[in-house]
Design a protein around this motif. Sequence first.
Motif, mmCIF file in Angstrom:
data_model
loop_
_atom_site.group_PDB
_atom_site.id
_atom_site.type_symbol
_atom_site.label_atom_id
_atom_site.label_comp_id
_atom_site.label_asym_id
_atom_site.label_seq_id
_atom_site.Cartn_x
_atom_site.Cartn_y
_atom_site.Cartn_z
ATOM 1 N N GLU A 25 -1.721 7.476 -32.749
ATOM 2 C CA GLU A 25 -0.867 8.431 -33.453
ATOM 3 C C GLU A 25 -0.846 9.763 -32.695
ATOM 4 O O GLU A 25 -1.898 10.361 -32.485
ATOM 5 N N GLU A 84 -0.090 12.615 -33.710
ATOM 6 C CA GLU A 84 -0.662 13.683 -34.538
ATOM 7 C C GLU A 84 -2.184 13.666 -34.513
ATOM 8 O O GLU A 84 -2.823 14.705 -34.621
ATOM 9 N N LEU A 85 -2.740 12.456 -34.380
ATOM 10 C CA LEU A 85 -4.195 12.365 -34.290
ATOM 11 C C LEU A 85 -4.680 13.035 -33.003
ATOM 12 O O LEU A 85 -5.692 13.739 -32.986
ATOM 13 N N ASN A 134 -3.108 15.474 -31.556
ATOM 14 C CA ASN A 134 -2.989 16.907 -31.819
ATOM 15 C C ASN A 134 -4.180 17.424 -32.604
ATOM 16 O O ASN A 134 -4.706 18.500 -32.329
ATOM 17 N N LEU A 135 -4.582 16.636 -33.593
ATOM 18 C CA LEU A 135 -5.696 17.053 -34.439
ATOM 19 C C LEU A 135 -6.961 17.278 -33.615
ATOM 20 O O LEU A 135 -7.635 18.295 -33.758
ATOM 21 N N VAL A 136 -7.268 16.326 -32.725
ATOM 22 C CA VAL A 136 -8.503 16.504 -31.956
ATOM 23 C C VAL A 136 -8.325 17.520 -30.831
ATOM 24 O O VAL A 136 -9.269 18.190 -30.436
ATOM 25 N N LYS A 137 -7.095 17.658 -30.358
ATOM 26 C CA LYS A 137 -6.860 18.680 -29.334
ATOM 27 C C LYS A 137 -6.997 20.080 -29.922
ATOM 28 O O LYS A 137 -7.304 21.031 -29.201
ATOM 29 N N SER A 138 -6.738 20.216 -31.227
ATOM 30 C CA SER A 138 -6.858 21.533 -31.843
ATOM 31 C C SER A 138 -8.314 21.999 -31.839
ATOM 32 O O SER A 138 -8.592 23.182 -31.972
ATOM 33 N N VAL A 139 -9.263 21.060 -31.707
ATOM 34 C CA VAL A 139 -10.663 21.461 -31.495
ATOM 35 C C VAL A 139 -11.070 21.197 -30.042
ATOM 36 O O VAL A 139 -12.245 20.984 -29.742
ATOM 37 N N ARG A 140 -10.047 21.194 -29.174
ATOM 38 C CA ARG A 140 -10.256 21.122 -27.729
ATOM 39 C C ARG A 140 -11.021 19.877 -27.284
ATOM 40 O O ARG A 140 -11.969 19.967 -26.488
ATOM 41 N N ALA A 141 -10.624 18.738 -27.834
ATOM 42 C CA ALA A 141 -11.222 17.493 -27.353
ATOM 43 C C ALA A 141 -10.790 17.285 -25.909
ATOM 44 O O ALA A 141 -9.632 17.512 -25.571
ATOM 45 N N GLN A 177 -13.443 12.480 -24.445
ATOM 46 C CA GLN A 177 -13.717 12.346 -25.883
ATOM 47 C C GLN A 177 -12.592 11.591 -26.585
ATOM 48 O O GLN A 177 -12.846 10.738 -27.433
ATOM 49 N N LYS A 218 -13.711 8.200 -28.322
ATOM 50 C CA LYS A 218 -13.787 8.262 -29.781
ATOM 51 C C LYS A 218 -12.549 7.688 -30.466
ATOM 52 O O LYS A 218 -12.618 7.262 -31.613
ATOM 53 N N ILE A 219 -11.407 7.712 -29.767
ATOM 54 C CA ILE A 219 -10.177 7.278 -30.423
ATOM 55 C C ILE A 219 -9.530 6.084 -29.718
ATOM 56 O O ILE A 219 -9.331 5.030 -30.320
ATOM 57 N N PRO A 273 -12.100 2.594 -29.192
ATOM 58 C CA PRO A 273 -12.311 1.826 -30.421
ATOM 59 C C PRO A 273 -11.001 1.369 -31.058
ATOM 60 O O PRO A 273 -10.940 0.287 -31.637
#
Lengths: 251, 254
Positions: A145, A147-148, A150-157, A161, A165-166, A169
Amino acid sequence: MGRYRGYLYAFLAHVGFVLVWHFAVVWSGVPKFIMPTPLDALRELFEPHYNWGTHIWVTTLEVFGGFTLAAVVGVAMAVLFVWLPGANAALMPLLVTLNMVPKVAMAPLFVIWLGFGIVPNMIIAFTICFFPIVLTTYRGLVEVEPELINLVKSVRANRWQIFTKIQLPGSLPYLFSGMKVAAVLAVAGAIVGEFIASDRGLGNFLLIQQNMLNTGAMVMALILITLIGTALYGVVLALEWVFVTRKEVAK
Amino acid sequence: MTAPFIRIENLRKVFRVSGRELVAVQDVTLDIRQGELVSLVGPSGCGKSTVLSILAGLLSADGGTVEIGNAENPFTPGRDIGMVFQKALLLKWRTILDNVMLPAEILGLPRRETRERARDLLQMVGLGDFAEAYPQQLSGGMQQRAAIARALVHDPKLILMDEPFGALDALTREKMNLELLRIWRESRKTILFVTHGIQEAVFLGSQVAVMTAGPARMADQFHIELPEPRHLDVKTTEAFGAYARRIYGLLGLS
């Protein structure tokens, strides 16, 4: 339907198949050298001079070896394609083209290149079965996704990572569906290899018995090949259960 | 009076799609105080989500300025953002607790304390008994609660929500609105809440910013003065209706 009832039905269907086979042969009066009964085939298993153990071992080694190699190389390649879009653009179409080459027809060439033995047959099994693994794993790795991300990039993944993590798996269900297709192909690949260039293994044994019209032993070899394939498929299912299904069907 | 927590001034964003320029956001100006819940309302394609992406640091602005943080509340980009989307986006191979932990894991926060905090947050969003469950076992509303807990786990100063209840049925949505207000009051976070639901925008927001599409620009912004804490019956009051009518008017719907 409960899970155990499902198992029972599956078991009964297998038993039913063997019974139909047995009585069809007995009642139709087909000669034994054309079609043996299951019992005739089973009896061949106790002929010590057939060296079943060696043949089973060799074929198992080829099937599992070729499959494992395909899983490792296939996943590595899919990861490479995801990390290097350039490699994907260049190599994926090439891979599709190469996959169109009938590997069975290439087996005689493999004999010239690699000679006789277990390793060449492993490699034939590998070439036949690695493509579905690359394809499905790649699909699984890119199917995330946005957006997913984006979500982890917003905490600078970082890329690693996101990958561990995504993507990785998340690709497992795809990897396993690819491995199920590959398991079937791996058996075919190993046997083709043994047909063409081998002095051992169940495929080789099958050809030798054919010359003597020993149908019972041939059918027994076929059963054993099937069991090897089923065992491999079972291993894949078990791994899938541990890594995927267990979590997704959690009640 | 302290400086606002977020100052957006004349924000502009242009996308280039096959050689053509597409103005996604134009002239957005907005001040948000620390601890405020601001609704950003407008039709689809008015650039609401683009504003969020710029605030989250996922997109860069093409014009104008965005400043986040003030003297009392310094803002660390990449550390102080929590996001919630329309889809819960939970990883189906992780338990709810492990899903909530994800941002903290990425930031490398100490594991044991984070676990404690994640459990507390699950308690707060009403999922205390579901820490070890997998996402598929939860209803849509419960999954969205978990997503909210996940947005809070690393204790960010700003929560960005992009139509978080858009996919829920009407009743669940009302319930989640109340829940969000409670969570907001308990956590005292600054929240920017994007929605196309006018009722929702008025009910949740202490301030509402209205955006219109084509060209995407900000039409108006105003504070909502309704009795706190808000209950659902506030929706039947004249004051609430007046705010809603004002937004309908701005969007050309009245």
